[in-house]
Design a protein around this motif. Sequence first.
Motif, PDB file in Angstrom:
ATOM      1  N   VAL A 192       0.692  -0.777   0.245  1.00 20.64           N
ATOM      2  CA  VAL A 192      -0.207  -0.292   0.650  1.00 20.64           C
ATOM      3  C   VAL A 192       0.996   1.320  -0.135  1.00 20.64           C
ATOM      4  O   VAL A 192       0.871   2.158  -1.025  1.00 20.64           O
ATOM      5  CB  VAL A 192      -0.689   0.215   1.210  1.00 20.64           C
ATOM      6  N   MET A 220       2.119   2.160  -3.125  1.00 20.84           N
ATOM      7  CA  MET A 220       1.240   2.484  -4.159  1.00 20.84           C
ATOM      8  C   MET A 220       0.998   4.231  -3.800  1.00 20.84           C
ATOM      9  O   MET A 220       1.211   4.580  -4.899  1.00 20.84           O
ATOM     10  CB  MET A 220       0.046   1.761  -4.149  1.00 20.84           C
ATOM     11  N   VAL A 221       1.217   3.868  -2.948  1.00 25.28           N
ATOM     12  CA  VAL A 221       0.849   5.381  -2.853  1.00 25.28           C
ATOM     13  C   VAL A 221       2.449   6.108  -3.094  1.00 25.28           C
ATOM     14  O   VAL A 221       2.141   7.038  -3.226  1.00 25.28           O
ATOM     15  CB  VAL A 221       0.794   5.942  -0.968  1.00 25.28           C
ATOM     16  N   ILE A 239       1.743   7.177  -7.054  1.00 26.83           N
ATOM     17  CA  ILE A 239       0.334   7.647  -7.072  1.00 26.83           C
ATOM     18  C   ILE A 239       1.030   8.932  -6.462  1.00 26.83           C
ATOM     19  O   ILE A 239       1.170   9.982  -7.529  1.00 26.83           O
ATOM     20  CB  ILE A 239      -0.682   7.713  -6.167  1.00 26.83           C
ATOM     21  N   THR A 240       1.920   9.304  -5.808  1.00 30.18           N
ATOM     22  CA  THR A 240       2.695  10.565  -5.510  1.00 30.18           C
ATOM     23  C   THR A 240       3.288  11.187  -6.491  1.00 30.18           C
ATOM     24  O   THR A 240       2.887  12.952  -6.755  1.00 30.18           O
ATOM     25  CB  THR A 240       2.998  10.746  -3.793  1.00 30.18           C
ATOM     26  N   ILE A 263       1.279  12.093  -9.537  1.00 34.43           N
ATOM     27  CA  ILE A 263       0.376  12.600 -10.539  1.00 34.43           C
ATOM     28  C   ILE A 263       1.147  13.957  -9.970  1.00 34.43           C
ATOM     29  O   ILE A 263       1.092  14.910 -11.281  1.00 34.43           O
ATOM     30  CB  ILE A 263      -0.624  13.160  -9.209  1.00 34.43           C
ATOM     31  N   LEU A 264       2.662  14.444  -9.793  1.00 34.23           N
ATOM     32  CA  LEU A 264       2.983  15.139 -10.129  1.00 34.23           C
ATOM     33  C   LEU A 264       3.921  15.957 -10.838  1.00 34.23           C
ATOM     34  O   LEU A 264       4.980  16.814 -11.400  1.00 34.23           O
ATOM     35  CB  LEU A 264       3.594  15.706  -8.651  1.00 34.23           C
ATOM     36  N   ALA A 269      -8.667  10.170   8.988  1.00 37.26           N
ATOM     37  CA  ALA A 269      -8.847  10.941   7.555  1.00 37.26           C
ATOM     38  C   ALA A 269      -9.283  11.700   7.058  1.00 37.26           C
ATOM     39  O   ALA A 269      -8.988  13.259   6.826  1.00 37.26           O
ATOM     40  CB  ALA A 269      -8.921   9.767   6.600  1.00 37.26           C
ATOM     41  N   MET A 311       3.980  16.334   1.535  1.00 36.84           N
ATOM     42  CA  MET A 311       3.163  15.970   2.282  1.00 36.84           C
ATOM     43  C   MET A 311       1.493  14.792   2.288  1.00 36.84           C
ATOM     44  O   MET A 311       0.915  14.042   3.185  1.00 36.84           O
ATOM     45  CB  MET A 311       2.406  17.187   2.457  1.00 36.84           C
ATOM     46  N   LEU A 312       2.000  14.839   1.110  1.00 38.23           N
ATOM     47  CA  LEU A 312       0.806  13.276   0.422  1.00 38.23           C
ATOM     48  C   LEU A 312       1.331  12.127   1.193  1.00 38.23           C
ATOM     49  O   LEU A 312       0.871  11.728   2.017  1.00 38.23           O
ATOM     50  CB  LEU A 312       0.284  13.786  -1.129  1.00 38.23           C
ATOM     51  N   THR A 323       1.128  11.995   4.787  1.00 39.22           N
ATOM     52  CA  THR A 323       0.029  11.658   5.343  1.00 39.22           C
ATOM     53  C   THR A 323      -1.000  10.802   5.773  1.00 39.22           C
ATOM     54  O   THR A 323      -1.165   9.930   5.913  1.00 39.22           O
ATOM     55  CB  THR A 323      -0.927  12.952   4.795  1.00 39.22           C
ATOM     56  N   ALA A 324      -0.436  10.505   3.641  1.00 43.28           N
ATOM     57  CA  ALA A 324      -1.075   8.818   4.049  1.00 43.28           C
ATOM     58  C   ALA A 324      -0.468   7.587   4.256  1.00 43.28           C
ATOM     59  O   ALA A 324      -0.494   6.689   4.101  1.00 43.28           O
ATOM     60  CB  ALA A 324      -0.664   8.898   2.036  1.00 43.28           C
ATOM     61  N   TYR A 370      -1.936   7.868   7.662  1.00 43.61           N
ATOM     62  CA  TYR A 370      -3.115   7.328   7.802  1.00 43.61           C
ATOM     63  C   TYR A 370      -3.076   5.516   7.514  1.00 43.61           C
ATOM     64  O   TYR A 370      -4.238   5.009   8.555  1.00 43.61           O
ATOM     65  CB  TYR A 370      -3.913   7.478   6.148  1.00 43.61           C
ATOM     66  N   VAL A 371      -2.158   4.504   6.845  1.00 42.70           N
ATOM     67  CA  VAL A 371      -2.418   3.400   7.114  1.00 42.70           C
ATOM     68  C   VAL A 371      -1.311   2.963   8.475  1.00 42.70           C
ATOM     69  O   VAL A 371      -2.233   1.493   8.495  1.00 42.70           O
ATOM     70  CB  VAL A 371      -0.994   3.142   6.164  1.00 42.70           C
TER      71      VAL A 371
END
Lengths: 313, 597, 278
Positions: A15, A18-19, A22-23, A26-27, A248, A285-286, A289-290, A293-294
């Motif tokens: 996970v 994957m985070v 993704i992070t 997208i940037l 979250a 930051m993304l 925080t992700a 959260y995990v």
Amino acid sequence: MSVYIVRRLLASIPVILMVGIITFSILHISPGDPAVLMAGEEATPEDVEKMRQALGFDKPFYVQFGVWVGNLLRGDLGTSIFSKHSIASLMAPRLQPTLSLGLIAIVLSVLMGIPMGVLAASYAGSLTDRGVMIFAVLGFSVPVFWLGFIFIWLFAVEARIFPAVGFVPISEGILPYLRSLTLPAFANAIPFSALVARMTRSTMVEVLQEDYIRTARAKGLAELLVVGRHALRNASIPIVTVIGLVFAALVSGAVVTETVFAIPGLGRLLVDAVVRRDYPIVQAMLMVTAVAYVFVNLIIDIVYAYLDPRIRY
Amino acid sequence: MKTATAYVLIAAMAMLLVAACGASEDAMSPAQPAAPAAPAPAPTAMAGAGGGAMMPAQPAEAAPAAPAPTAMPAMPNVVAPIAQPTPRVYSAVPTPMTTGEARMGGTLKIVPQGSLKSVDPQWTTLIVTAHVARHTMEGLFQLDESFSPSPMLVDNWSVSDDGLTWMFDLRDGLKYHDGRAVTASDVVGSFDRVKTKAGMYKRLMGEFGADMTADGDSSIVITLTEPTALVLDSIHTNQSFAPYVLPSEIHTLPQTESSQTVMGTGPFKFVRWAPGDRWVAERWVDYAKRDEPTSALAGGHTVYLDSIEWIEIPDMASRIAALAVGQVHALDEFKADFVPQIKNNPDLNLFINKPGNGTAVWVNHLKPPFDDQRVRRALQLAYPMERALTAAVGDPEFWSLCTNYQACFTRWDTDAGSEGRYNVQDIEAAKALIAEAGVEGMEVRVMQPLDMPVLPDLAAVTAEVLTELGFDVDLQPMDWATLGTRRADPELWEAFHTWSGTGRVLGPLTNTSLQKDGWFNRYQDTSGKMTELMNRFARAKDAEEQFSIWEEINAFAFEDMPMIRIGDFYPPLASRKEVKGWNPIPFPVLWDTWLEE
Amino acid sequence: MIQGPVYALRRNPNMMLGAVILALVMVIAVFSPLLTRTDPSKLSPFERLESPRASHWFGTDHLGRDVFDRTLVGSRISLLVGFSVGIITSVAGLAIGLVAGYYRRVDDVIMRFMDGLMAFPSLLLALALISLLGASVVNVILVICVVDTPRMVRVVRGAVLTLREQQFVEAANAIGTPAWRVLLRHIAPNTFAPVMVQATFIFALAIIVEANLSFLGAGVPPSIPSWGNIMGEGRTYLQIAVWVTFFPGLFLSFSVLSINLVGDGLRDTLDPRFSRRA
């Protein structure tokens, strides 16, 4: 139990990976060019090109990703494009405001939500039930920023009970600290107390129909005892879960609340960074925080397992 | 007990609703009188004002976002020496009281217009960065309240008879905050760092062959190949990319690299910066004060405060609330719509920044349709100036129409060339021109920076006008950072708005929007007349000659329209009554200011 | 459940209330062009920030636009955002969730990806995405969908995991029904109930998220009114002109409230565990 914990830990690795993907992706599909921003106004195209090379932006995607992951693993979150401060040093002083706000808001939403949920469930179908639930849902239906401004206006500007903006660190006294957090925490908590109330109500309604509750009632136990001791306890598992969700959501809420109340927390750090296109901060930051959260969910799963022995380790 | 909690909450909610409704009634009444409605919103960001630094004016960032104001259009400068003092135009509404004994001590908290993203004034022209620099750094010359350069680090200076050699002696005993001595080579190095960016200094080097060298440890020599009266105007600190004198570890950085260190000779010593939250400076006890009295940025500054904190509050309404309850002592520029609240509060003082900021429609001269003078003329003929300024600012006390391309209520006042062109609102004539140019239905992209005050509303009006003229308007909402990046690429836009700050008062030479290829509008000056006028202006012998050339420039600007001039607006500032001695116009500086017990 | 909505509504006054409000708002949205008196985007700077009065029932905003008209027209965009997000996430969630739940091999990959997306606080992710894509109605809808789809996927997958063990599915498999047919004919219809319930909550949430994005300057562009961006633009004037935010806020809150009440009611009605109570 420890086997279960290890298994859950291992399961969170993909996970987190994957985070990261993704992070980073997208940037990197973003249209803006950080090198242009970093080189400053009136920089020539050559300046920008030099900057791009210095930053490694001319390298292929996967190389940049590798470098970034390597840095993250070494605990290096990167550097702000504009202030040149290390991102870790920017985030560190912002942890206290955001965590304080989040924790107090969670406590408030539980303190408000659970009684509402229990009350509604105990009189399920009655007018009280309907009234409480409408109120709870209404709280969820008001945008946080609007609630925040109304609070500032009523309780700071008009009534002068609480400060209008800002955050007072706990080191400057517990009372000023709590006062500075009261309005933002309430603004943040009201929508989530509705979530907690709803979850509490629905599990309680279910639990209250279980046989052992009937048995308890039949034995002549006081209703308060039935509800408090037996029912609430058994309803606690889903409630813990919803608190995980609330965590979250509160981080999201903090983005708005911190802007309204000018609290220098992580949410504002992100908003400022997004507005300025300070991409390294947005990425960090993304990511942070992700990952947080995990881990919060990991902890919740463990608590869950502890509360409910039926769960397989 | 649960019931009780629920009822308390219900009651609270009900109160909120009631309060909200009640408030609306209150609010209504006061606002009514003025027909054109209330005040407007906006300012905040204006840079201008602050601008002092000249940044070129730009918007300084505005609130949330930081804009980049970059270079601004209007620039400072010019003539000053020769010129007689500019009439003072700016006005503070309540005269700051200077009565009473100044008190030492205290921490003053003030809210800037926008968020600080760099502390290096030689890397960015943002107004909030200029605030840091003005308090902590100094240059050879700084502007006094008549906008004339006045010596700061310089003790005395002389000019050779042929006007080609200028010699400046630094004052004795100048030190940086860490105790190191200021040297002449620091001065040369600091100028070198900005020489390709700082507008006037660049012109001085390019057109007049200026060269700066150190003569010993405490003297600087500027040699020219042609005499000019613009030397002092080119070296004071109100330039874009201001030539503050900075120590070697800063001035040796490449231009593209921003400094994280704030080290200068100013009256405040920089303490810390928490990005996105605040920056703090304290009184520098060893400050080498000049003997003359303070005059704006020039003269001897006395610091009464122990420290100053510039605290960012992103939301405008929250800022006003924080001032009202006393959590902060002063606000830099804010929206004029809040003026009634400030005026009605006996604890607060209000200030108005005149000459404030100037605004216009900046159009893209490199692409159709605005590469065609007829189309620019059409927009000029159609544009409703009062409507735009009312939408963007509100109360007419805070804006004015302006028939000159610099700043109204200054020595640049003229209406040369504006008659029949400015604010005529002749839609039919405009449509005829558009038809003649054959551009009806063409797509026009108007960039709208939503995170700035004033500008989104101007963009909305501009879109409305262009639509009425038959263009296919694409009003593109974005944030200021995006606008700042996109406007650099002429393929991406046709029109946008920004503003120029107080630096406009300095004159047309630094008004980069008026120079051929000088700014993002990429004015082409196809006839070459503007360039020729500017060159003549730079060589004018005295203020009178300057003014007559200026009138020609202004008239030509209305004829060729480097941008479509709209008008000026005057952002308000506010402080609490306990703040004494503060005169934030034209620059919100905090020396000679104290806090009453 | 077969007797459907009417039966459910009678039994559940809260749901009834929600359905009535929602229907009202939808009628207003659909007929808003007939109810408005001006072009809601028309600037009237000389009438800015006027309080509610006969000519402007809800007052005017800082550009002199009529708040009543904007609120009514704004209901179209807000509901559009809500509906689109609800429908798109349902369809996407169903498709992905069915596949993930039924085919063990792809399950892990899909679910790790969904977990990854869900790990981001939703508003943070939405804000970052909007800053990359630019703010437009379509992008706002897309971004909220990206943020909310994983939640729907989870719901569907959970249902599928249970259903695939059911006898009727096993029976279908046993007689050689092709897998896609089992999925579409036997499993999918049985996931509709939880999907519908989840979709109403996502619908409501989307409206709120759009408002919050507008507050942060990343919502629907202000030239197209939505409740969120009317409030976002008007919030600065809260102390001066409360009507600019109050009325759209009222519409927004009551709509979200009504959708949630309907969702609660649906859940109580459709979820077999709750039907016991009734």
